[in-house]
Design an enzyme around this catalytic site. Structure first.
Site, PDB file in Angstrom:
ATOM      1  N   GLY A  28     -21.945 132.632 -65.182  1.00 53.62           N
ATOM      2  CA  GLY A  28     -22.151 131.661 -66.254  1.00 53.62           C
ATOM      3  C   GLY A  28     -22.409 130.265 -65.740  1.00 53.62           C
ATOM      4  O   GLY A  28     -21.886 129.288 -66.286  1.00 53.62           O
ATOM      5  N   ALA A  29     -23.235 130.136 -64.703  1.00 55.42           N
ATOM      6  CA  ALA A  29     -23.388 128.851 -64.014  1.00 55.42           C
ATOM      7  C   ALA A  29     -24.589 128.042 -64.476  1.00 55.42           C
ATOM      8  O   ALA A  29     -24.929 127.044 -63.855  1.00 55.42           O
ATOM      9  CB  ALA A  29     -23.478 129.087 -62.508  1.00 55.42           C
ATOM     10  N   ASN A  30     -25.237 128.444 -65.564  1.00 54.90           N
ATOM     11  CA  ASN A  30     -26.409 127.695 -66.005  1.00 54.90           C
ATOM     12  C   ASN A  30     -26.055 126.523 -66.909  1.00 54.90           C
ATOM     13  O   ASN A  30     -26.898 125.675 -67.199  1.00 54.90           O
ATOM     14  CB  ASN A  30     -27.406 128.608 -66.729  1.00 54.90           C
ATOM     15  CG  ASN A  30     -26.812 129.251 -67.964  1.00 54.90           C
ATOM     16  OD1 ASN A  30     -26.160 130.279 -67.852  1.00 54.90           O
ATOM     17  ND2 ASN A  30     -27.007 128.663 -69.128  1.00 54.90           N
ATOM     18  N   THR A  31     -24.791 126.437 -67.318  1.00 52.43           N
ATOM     19  CA  THR A  31     -24.402 125.374 -68.240  1.00 52.43           C
ATOM     20  C   THR A  31     -22.908 125.101 -68.106  1.00 52.43           C
ATOM     21  O   THR A  31     -22.163 125.881 -67.506  1.00 52.43           O
ATOM     22  CB  THR A  31     -24.735 125.758 -69.693  1.00 52.43           C
ATOM     23  OG1 THR A  31     -24.534 124.628 -70.554  1.00 52.43           O
ATOM     24  CG2 THR A  31     -23.862 126.900 -70.181  1.00 52.43           C
ATOM     25  N   GLY A  32     -22.468 123.988 -68.664  1.00 55.72           N
ATOM     26  CA  GLY A  32     -21.048 123.698 -68.779  1.00 55.72           C
ATOM     27  C   GLY A  32     -20.296 123.667 -67.467  1.00 55.72           C
ATOM     28  O   GLY A  32     -20.758 123.144 -66.458  1.00 55.72           O
ATOM     29  N   GLY A  34     -19.487 126.035 -65.366  1.00 59.40           N
ATOM     30  CA  GLY A  34     -20.098 126.774 -64.272  1.00 59.40           C
ATOM     31  C   GLY A  34     -21.191 125.983 -63.592  1.00 59.40           C
ATOM     32  O   GLY A  34     -21.300 125.974 -62.362  1.00 59.40           O
ATOM     33  N   SER A 157      -7.456 129.617 -69.604  1.00 57.19           N
ATOM     34  CA  SER A 157      -7.473 128.599 -70.656  1.00 57.19           C
ATOM     35  C   SER A 157      -6.051 128.248 -71.068  1.00 57.19           C
ATOM     36  O   SER A 157      -5.134 129.074 -70.944  1.00 57.19           O
ATOM     37  CB  SER A 157      -8.238 129.136 -71.871  1.00 57.19           C
ATOM     38  OG  SER A 157      -8.012 128.348 -73.027  1.00 57.19           O
ATOM     39  N   TYR A 182      -9.354 135.818 -78.365  1.00 59.80           N
ATOM     40  CA  TYR A 182      -9.658 134.921 -77.242  1.00 59.80           C
ATOM     41  C   TYR A 182      -8.424 134.709 -76.384  1.00 59.80           C
ATOM     42  O   TYR A 182      -8.487 134.784 -75.143  1.00 59.80           O
ATOM     43  CB  TYR A 182     -10.164 133.580 -77.768  1.00 59.80           C
ATOM     44  CG  TYR A 182     -10.457 132.576 -76.677  1.00 59.80           C
ATOM     45  CD1 TYR A 182     -11.571 132.717 -75.852  1.00 59.80           C
ATOM     46  CD2 TYR A 182      -9.617 131.481 -76.465  1.00 59.80           C
ATOM     47  CE1 TYR A 182     -11.840 131.797 -74.840  1.00 59.80           C
ATOM     48  CE2 TYR A 182      -9.882 130.556 -75.457  1.00 59.80           C
ATOM     49  CZ  TYR A 182     -10.991 130.723 -74.653  1.00 59.80           C
ATOM     50  OH  TYR A 182     -11.252 129.814 -73.649  1.00 59.80           O
TER      51      TYR A 182
END
Length: 310
Positions: A28-32, A34, A157, A182
């Protein structure tokens, strides 16, 4: 600066040691979070693999990282954690490309979506946040085991504190609450980390399992919040959250600080661990239930069909 001196003040991205020669894989490294983690590691010399579901967005992230750090070594890997076939294919491709991996950051996740299922029929949050990462880690772990100082960092989290593992209804088939599901998945992330660390210690290897959480961070995960929360976020968000770059610091510290030890958990140092600089923090008593950790491990093995080398 010595590790002792680093501990005496607030840890920042400037404290990341030289990463030249290391291979880091981040889901998940394309945003946020990551993306921010990948950008810092690449700027410090690591070869960074962005393991992402959307190839177009991954390629855009690579371009941005390379523009900010000319000469950065960044690759992409197609990975959809909500589909075990994709997880297996991504693991096989990674193994073919890299005989050794120094760092795996299990960062990707979904938060608070309406109830839906993965390609394999798992509840989406539990299936993506926990089972997808459990399977991917198991399939590539033997690439980390021979590497001295290698680490598996899994992002949990604050929400884990309200979590319970419902072994009688792991997939929320009897009743679904988006916040409850979650919290269960984020508690599972921690229990996975602690059980993996125990197994690594028994195996006598120099690989560590560490966990981190970002506090309250302004990322795309809030898109599934109820309408009222989304409407109020521009007003209350600055009070309850920090930037994604700041939120990535606990992950970066867990991944790179030479003082970090397996089984530790890192989060912000501010009030309620919502904001601040990264330090070692405590997780809920429930997360340390060893019997539940082992039961979750066995359930995860059965559900994913993945075996572990430890």
């Amino acid at each position: 600066m010595t590790p002792t001196a680093t501990r005496a003040r607030r840890w920042t991205a400037a404290d990341v040691p030289d990463q030249t020669g290391r291979v880091a894989v981040i889901t998940g490294a394309n945003t946020g979070l990551g993306y921010e983690t990948a950008q810092v590691l690449a700027a410090h010399g690591a070869t960074v693999v962005l393991a992402c579901r959307d190839p177009r967005r991954a390629a855009d992230a690579v371009a941005r990282i390379e523009a900010a750090a000319p000469g950065a070594r960044v690759q992409t890997l197609a990975l959809d954690l909500s589909d075990l076939a994709s997880v297996r294919a991504a693991a096989a491709e990674l193994r073919e490309r890299h005989p050794e991996v120094d760092l795996l950051v299990n960062n990707a996740g979904v938060m608070w979506p309406p109830r839906s299922t993965t390609a394999d029929g798992f509840e989406l949050q539990f299936g993506t946040n926990h089972l997808g990462h459990f399977a991917f880690t198991g399939l590539v772990l033997d690439r980390l085991l021979p590497v001295a100082g290698s680490r598996v960092v899994t992002v949990s989290s604050i929400g884990h504190r309200s979590g319970r593992i419902d072994f009688d209804d792991l997939q929320s088939e009897r009743g679904y609450g988006r916040h409850r599901a979650y919290a269960q998945s984020k508690l599972a992330n921690l229990m996975f980390t602690y059980e993996l660390q125990r197994r690594l210690e028994v195996a006598g290897v120099d690989t560590a399992a560490v966990a981190a959480h970002p506090g309250g961070s302004a990322t795309e995960l809030v898109r599934n919040s109820p309408p009222l929360i989304r409407a109020l976020f521009p007003i209350v968000g600055p009070l309850l959250s920090q930037s994604a770059a700041q939120g990535a610091l606990p992950t970066l510290r867990a991944a790179t600080d030479l003082d970090v030890r397996g089984g530790e958990y890192y989060g912000p140092d501010g009030l309620g661990e919502v904001k601040g600089h990264p330090r070692r923090v405590a997780s809920s008593a429930r997360s340390h239930d060893k019997l539940a950790q082992r039961r979750l491990w066995q359930e995860s093995l059965q559900l994913t069909g993945v075996t572990y080398p430890v």
